[in-house]
Structures are given as structure tokens and as C-alpha cells.
Design an enzyme around this catalytic site. Structure first.
Site, PDB file in Angstrom:
ATOM      1  N   HIS A  94       6.548  60.504  15.537  1.00 15.83           N
ATOM      2  CA  HIS A  94       6.327  59.198  14.970  1.00 15.83           C
ATOM      3  C   HIS A  94       7.291  58.683  13.972  1.00 15.83           C
ATOM      4  O   HIS A  94       7.872  57.438  14.285  1.00 15.83           O
ATOM      5  CB  HIS A  94       4.899  59.038  14.217  1.00 15.83           C
ATOM      6  CG  HIS A  94       4.381  57.864  13.761  1.00 15.83           C
ATOM      7  ND1 HIS A  94       3.548  57.068  14.237  1.00 15.83           N
ATOM      8  CD2 HIS A  94       4.747  57.220  12.395  1.00 15.83           C
ATOM      9  CE1 HIS A  94       3.435  56.066  13.675  1.00 15.83           C
ATOM     10  NE2 HIS A  94       4.108  56.105  12.513  1.00 15.83           N
ATOM     11  N   GLU A  95       7.712  59.587  13.002  1.00 19.16           N
ATOM     12  CA  GLU A  95       8.732  59.178  12.151  1.00 19.16           C
ATOM     13  C   GLU A  95      10.142  58.891  12.734  1.00 19.16           C
ATOM     14  O   GLU A  95      11.016  58.072  12.341  1.00 19.16           O
ATOM     15  CB  GLU A  95       8.818  59.944  10.660  1.00 19.16           C
ATOM     16  CG  GLU A  95       7.486  59.947  10.112  1.00 19.16           C
ATOM     17  CD  GLU A  95       6.880  58.431   9.659  1.00 19.16           C
ATOM     18  OE1 GLU A  95       8.112  57.610   9.536  1.00 19.16           O
ATOM     19  OE2 GLU A  95       5.931  58.419   9.354  1.00 19.16           O
ATOM     20  N   HIS A 108       4.835  49.950  15.138  1.00 20.92           N
ATOM     21  CA  HIS A 108       3.576  50.814  15.272  1.00 20.92           C
ATOM     22  C   HIS A 108       2.934  50.011  16.743  1.00 20.92           C
ATOM     23  O   HIS A 108       3.262  48.941  17.027  1.00 20.92           O
ATOM     24  CB  HIS A 108       2.553  50.448  14.451  1.00 20.92           C
ATOM     25  CG  HIS A 108       2.845  51.263  13.113  1.00 20.92           C
ATOM     26  ND1 HIS A 108       2.694  50.898  11.793  1.00 20.92           N
ATOM     27  CD2 HIS A 108       3.101  52.467  13.049  1.00 20.92           C
ATOM     28  CE1 HIS A 108       2.779  51.912  11.137  1.00 20.92           C
ATOM     29  NE2 HIS A 108       3.530  53.004  11.689  1.00 20.92           N
ATOM     30  N   CYS A 109       1.990  51.039  17.436  1.00 20.60           N
ATOM     31  CA  CYS A 109       1.290  50.488  18.615  1.00 20.60           C
ATOM     32  C   CYS A 109      -0.106  50.444  18.443  1.00 20.60           C
ATOM     33  O   CYS A 109      -0.687  50.997  17.722  1.00 20.60           O
ATOM     34  CB  CYS A 109       1.817  51.598  19.754  1.00 20.60           C
ATOM     35  SG  CYS A 109       1.524  51.267  21.278  1.00 20.60           S
ATOM     36  N   CYS A 157      -0.908  56.341  21.892  1.00 23.62           N
ATOM     37  CA  CYS A 157       0.444  56.467  21.740  1.00 23.62           C
ATOM     38  C   CYS A 157       0.774  56.973  20.526  1.00 23.62           C
ATOM     39  O   CYS A 157       0.346  56.685  19.409  1.00 23.62           O
ATOM     40  CB  CYS A 157       1.168  55.032  21.969  1.00 23.62           C
ATOM     41  SG  CYS A 157       2.917  54.828  21.378  1.00 23.62           S
ATOM     42  N   CYS A 204       3.858  55.685  24.413  1.00 23.84           N
ATOM     43  CA  CYS A 204       3.144  54.918  25.670  1.00 23.84           C
ATOM     44  C   CYS A 204       4.495  54.470  26.436  1.00 23.84           C
ATOM     45  O   CYS A 204       5.656  54.610  26.134  1.00 23.84           O
ATOM     46  CB  CYS A 204       2.514  53.648  25.067  1.00 23.84           C
ATOM     47  SG  CYS A 204       3.530  52.363  24.239  1.00 23.84           S
TER      48      CYS A 204
HETATM   49 ZN    ZN Z   1       4.389  54.421  11.033  1.00 28.42          ZN
HETATM   50 ZN    ZN Z   2       3.545  52.621  22.163  1.00 31.98          ZN
END
Ligand code: ZN
Ligand code: ZN
Length: 215
Positions: free
Chosen positions: A167-168, A177-178, A183, A202
Site C-alpha cells: 500500500h505505502e 486510494h481505491c 484492492c 485491482c
Molecule cells: Zn493510503
Molecule cells: Zn485499486
């Protein structure tokens, strides 16, 4: 945590350009074939970090990023980032220290620490990233089952660490962000969100990160 606002505009512009491509499937295949020189991701332990966890991240991260991953030299958690009132470390200031310590700007650095992190507007953060300088940090503190007085679960802990690392690092490549809760770029407001999402991008974010890696 969000990527720095300075880079958000570029991400939006890039997203618009991506959407405007007339034949996205063909473009995507071209992108895949053009990914060549692996970029180096360096895991930088901040303070004492379990070697097994670092080795797990080192072996699992290349699946998401097609990059060489190394474990770098450990650094102490910078003392001036500690907030005595909150008993937490300021993640934005840690990013600045990592930036100052990095000698090779072609390296993407991910700080990994057992210290609990915060930004002033939030109670805590799992991590933070600087997309402009390709630097990120994650905290393992709240990923342990023991943090919640539950029985240790090393496999679950490793998976959580991987999701936060992906994520980071995703933010460090300019991803935002999703809305898809599966995801890895879904925002984790709590550990339940982290456990619910996967460690994968995703389809849309997969395309974005692969395009970012070509730059
Ligand atoms: Zn984040
Ligand atoms: Zn995504």
C-alpha cells in the site's frame, strides 16, 4: 495515509490521460513488455525489526512490483521524531530522515519499524509515503495480534505487513486510494480493513503502477 498533495495533481492528470487512450488493452500489453530494468526497493529497518519479517517482505514484494528488493542497513528510529505527549513517532518527520539518509536517489526506500506512528490529524497511521521522493514508511506496531491481547499469529502478521508495505509503496509510485475494498490501495481505517483487502492491486491500479515503474 495519502500521498503528498503536491503529487496528486499529476496522478489525476495521468489517470485522465490513461482513460483517454483509445485502445487500453493493447496499450497495457505494450506496457508490460516494456518493463525492463528492475528498480531497486530497499527495506530500511528503523530500530530493531525481526529478520524473518524483513526476509518475508523481500521475497513477497517482487510479485507486486517486478523490482529487486534488498534489506538495507538498519537505522535507529530518529529520536527527534518522538512526541512525548502522544508516545508515538511522527511519520512525516521519519520520511524526511529517510530522504536525508538515502545516497542513491534511484533507490526507493521503505522504512520498516516496530514503533507506533502518527500524523498530527490522526490517532495513528499504519504508514505514510512521499511520492515525490519515492520514500515510504510502515509501522508494524498495530499489526501484531498481541497488540490486541490476542494470541500471536505470525502468518497473519506477515500478511498484514505485506499489505501495508504494498500500500505505502503504491503511494510512493503516485497511486491514490481505491474504492474497491479488495484492492491493496483501499484505505485501512482499521486492521479489519487491512484483513479484508488483498495484497494485490485491482486491474486499474495494476496498470497505474506498471506505468509508473517505466518512468
Ligand atoms: Zn493510503
Ligand atoms: Zn485499486
Amino acid at each position: 495515509m495519502h500521498a503528498r498533495s503536491t503529487s496528486l495533481l499529476w496522478v489525476y492528470v495521468f489517470t485522465l490521460i490513461s482513460l483517454m487512450q483509445p485502445n487500453s488493452l493493447t496499450a497495457r500489453e505494450d506496457e508490460k513488455s516494456m518493463i525492463s530494468a528492475p528498480q531497486t526497493i530497499v527495506l530500511v529497518p528503523l530500530g530493531s525489526v525481526d529478520t524473518g519479517t524483513l526476509e518475508y517482505l523481500k521475497s513477497a514484494l517482487p510479485v507486486q512490483f517486478h523490482a529487486a528488493v534488498q534489506v538495507g542497513e538498519a537505522m535507529p528510529v530518529p529520536g527527534d521524531t518522538f512526541d512525548a505527549r502522544r508516545k508515538q513517532y511522527n511519520s512525516s518527520k521519519i520520511l524526511e530522515h529517510l530522504f536525508d539518509a538515502r545516497r542513491d536517489p534511484r533507490q526507493r526506500w521503505l522504512g520498516v519499524t516496530e514503533s507506533d506512528l502518527f500524523v498530527p490529524t490522526l490517532n495513528f497511521v499504519f504508514g505514510e509515503a512521499d511520492s515525490q521522493h519515492h520514500i515510504a514508511v510502515i509501522s508494524l506496531a498495530r499489526l501484531h495480534e498481541e497488540f490486541f491481547r490476542r494470541k500471536s499469529d505470525p502468518a497473519l502478521f506477515h500478511l498484514r505487513a505485506l499489505k501495508e508495505a504494498v500500500h505505502e509503496l503504491g503511494h510512493s509510485y503516485g497511486l491514490t486510494h481505491c474504492s474497491n475494498f479488495r484492492c491493496v490501495m483501499f484505505f485501512s481505517n482499521s486492521l479489519a480493513d487491512t484483513d479484508r483487502k488483498s495484497s494485490n492491486f485491482c486491474e486499474s491500479h495494476r496498470r497505474e503502477v506498471e506505468a509508473a515503474m517505466k518512468k
